[in-house]
Write an enzyme that holds these catalytic residues in place. Structure first.
Site, short mmCIF file in Angstrom:
data_model
loop_
_atom_site.label_atom_id
_atom_site.label_comp_id
_atom_site.label_asym_id
_atom_site.label_seq_id
_atom_site.Cartn_x
_atom_site.Cartn_y
_atom_site.Cartn_z
N ASP A 35 0.83 -1.21 0.00
CA ASP A 35 0.00 0.00 0.00
C ASP A 35 0.87 1.26 0.00
OD1 ASP A 35 -2.41 1.34 -0.02
OD2 ASP A 35 -2.60 1.37 2.16
N TRP A 55 2.78 8.02 -2.64
CA TRP A 55 4.15 8.16 -3.14
C TRP A 55 4.15 9.09 -4.36
CZ3 TRP A 55 6.82 7.30 -7.65
CH2 TRP A 55 8.21 7.16 -7.56
N ARG A 99 -1.34 9.13 -9.84
CA ARG A 99 -1.32 7.91 -9.02
C ARG A 99 -0.70 6.73 -9.78
NH1 ARG A 99 -4.31 7.35 -4.66
NH2 ARG A 99 -4.71 5.17 -5.14
N HIS A 139 2.00 3.38 -9.07
CA HIS A 139 1.82 1.95 -9.34
C HIS A 139 3.01 1.42 -10.17
CE1 HIS A 139 -2.00 2.31 -7.51
NE2 HIS A 139 -2.62 2.88 -8.52
N SER A 191 -10.83 -6.97 -4.13
CA SER A 191 -12.22 -6.98 -4.62
C SER A 191 -12.79 -5.57 -4.61
CB SER A 191 -13.11 -7.81 -3.69
OG SER A 191 -12.55 -9.05 -3.40
N LEU A 212 11.03 -20.35 -4.62
CA LEU A 212 10.02 -19.50 -3.96
C LEU A 212 8.64 -19.72 -4.59
CD1 LEU A 212 9.47 -17.02 -2.00
CD2 LEU A 212 9.72 -15.61 -4.05
N ARG A 263 2.36 -4.81 6.14
CA ARG A 263 1.59 -3.82 5.39
C ARG A 263 2.37 -2.52 5.35
NH1 ARG A 263 -4.70 -2.45 4.61
NH2 ARG A 263 -4.42 -0.54 3.40
N ARG A 311 -4.72 -1.97 9.00
CA ARG A 311 -5.92 -2.77 8.78
C ARG A 311 -5.64 -3.84 7.73
NH1 ARG A 311 -7.92 2.67 7.05
NH2 ARG A 311 -7.39 2.91 4.86
N GLU A 343 1.72 -12.90 12.54
CA GLU A 343 2.24 -11.70 13.23
C GLU A 343 2.03 -10.53 12.27
OE1 GLU A 343 3.37 -11.85 16.35
OE2 GLU A 343 3.09 -14.02 16.38
C1 IPE Z 1 -5.33 -2.70 0.07
O1 IPE Z 1 -5.04 -1.36 -0.12
C2 IPE Z 1 -5.34 -3.44 -1.23
C3 IPE Z 1 -4.05 -3.59 -1.91
C4 IPE Z 1 -2.91 -3.15 -1.48
C5 IPE Z 1 -4.09 -4.31 -3.15
P1 IPE Z 1 -6.20 -0.26 -0.25
O2 IPE Z 1 -5.55 1.03 -0.47
O3 IPE Z 1 -7.19 -0.69 -1.29
O4 IPE Z 1 -6.90 -0.35 1.16
P2 IPE Z 1 -7.80 0.71 1.92
O5 IPE Z 1 -8.83 1.20 0.96
O6 IPE Z 1 -6.89 1.82 2.38
O7 IPE Z 1 -8.36 -0.04 3.09
C1 IPE Z 2 -1.70 0.25 -3.29
O1 IPE Z 2 -1.50 1.60 -3.32
C2 IPE Z 2 -1.97 -0.33 -4.65
C3 IPE Z 2 -3.34 -0.82 -4.81
C4 IPE Z 2 -4.27 -0.78 -3.92
C5 IPE Z 2 -3.67 -1.38 -6.10
P1 IPE Z 2 -2.71 2.65 -3.29
O2 IPE Z 2 -3.13 2.93 -4.70
O3 IPE Z 2 -3.80 2.19 -2.41
O4 IPE Z 2 -1.98 3.91 -2.69
P2 IPE Z 2 -2.54 4.91 -1.59
O5 IPE Z 2 -2.98 4.09 -0.42
O6 IPE Z 2 -3.68 5.65 -2.23
O7 IPE Z 2 -1.37 5.79 -1.28
MG MG Z 3 -4.15 2.42 -0.42
#
Ligand code: IPE
Ligand code: IPE
Ligand code: MG
Length: 252
Positions: free
Chosen positions: A22, A27, A35, A39, A68, A133, A190, A196, A209
């Site tokens: 996440d 970033w 955004r 990615h 999802s 792996l 995470r 979460r 853990e």
């Molecule tokens: C969790 O991140 C899903 C992935 C990293 C693929 P999200 O950015 O979707 O989670 P929330 O919305 O902050 O809970």
């Molecule tokens: C995680 O990064 C990637 C996916 C959920 C696909 P985010 O896109 O959720 O990045 P933030 O949380 O908005 O920074």
């Molecule tokens: Mg996110």
């Protein structure tokens, strides 16, 4: 960070690491970039993590790439993410295969396009006999979806008469879930600062853990993994029992 590498005692290494990658969006925002640039930058972190896990002797790595609920994002971001997955799989498959990595994708394939599904099948088939792996990528995955599809599988067997409802136990449900062939993750990492699960492996993480770090996913590198491994090595895992050393000392 060399001194922190947990190479001394392999029994204190997690066998299976799960990662919620996440922070890509933040970033990119920090750099005034779209955004999707976050990615893209995240792919480098994935590459490094896979290599490092291989070097550290980790058996299995499960990466949360698309949930999802991520279908709720703007259509342009969703299609960029899925396109990025397709391209990355095409580009990286043979190198991962040479490195003996076994690749598997979990999640609801009905929602993925035909091209991506074909590429997934190709990569899985190519690497199926690899013994290094075990890399699992969760795409269009949710813990609730996983439990629902497992219930459906068992209900279908009850319906056809090959299973009685009262025969269903935890082991059977476990077998019907994704990742049934792997030990549950010992360590969840995470990135991005949120504490979460966001509907990741709800059943399989019951005794993992949980390690949360503020590092944003595109910045996550070898020393960050090593910090998590050192932290993990210091955890005392009781699984609902008692600490043997402590209880012996108390009764002496
Ligand atoms: C969790 O991140 C899903 C992935 C990293 C693929 P999200 O950015 O979707 O989670 P929330 O919305 O902050 O809970
Ligand atoms: C995680 O990064 C990637 C996916 C959920 C696909 P985010 O896109 O959720 O990045 P933030 O949380 O908005 O920074
Ligand atoms: Mg996110």
């Amino acid at each position: 960070m060399k001194d922190q590498q947990p190479t001394g005692d392999p029994t204190r290494l997690p066998r299976h690491i799960a990662v919620v990658m996440d922070g890509n969006g933040r970033w990119a925002k920090d750099r005034r970039m779209p955004r999707t640039a976050g990615h893209r930058a995240g792919i480098n972190a994935v590459r490094t993590l896979i290599e490092t896990c291989g070097h550290r002797g980790i058996r299995a790595l499960t990466l949360f790439a698309f949930s999802s609920e991520n279908w709720r994002r703007p259509q342009q971001e969703v299609s960029t993410l899925l396109d990025l997955m397709l391209r990355t799989m095409r580009k990286e498959a043979s190198r991962l295969h040479e490195n003996n990595v076994r690749i598997r994708i979990i999640g609801d394939r009905d929602r993925l396009g035909a091209t991506l599904c074909r590429q997934i099948e190709r990569v899985e088939e190519l690497t199926v006999d690899n013994t290094g792996l075990h890399l699992v990528v969760a795409v269009s995955y949710g813990g609730r979806w996983d439990m629902t599809q497992a219930c459906r599988r068992l209900a279908a067997r009850v319906e056809e008469g090959s299973l009685h409802a009262d025969e269903i136990d935890e082991g059977m449900l476990d077998d019907a879930l994704e990742l049934s062939d792997l030990p549950g993750p010992d360590l969840l990492i995470r990135t991005g600062g949120e504490c979460r699960l966001s509907n990741f492996l709800l059943w399989q993480l019951a005794y993992a853990e949980l390690y949360f770090t503020d590092v944003l996913w595109p910045d996550f590198r070898e020393p960050d993994l090593d910090r998590a491994l050192v932290w993990f090595a210091g955890r005392e895992r009781r699984f609902g029992g008692v600490d043997v050393a402590l209880s012996t000392a108390e009764s002496a």
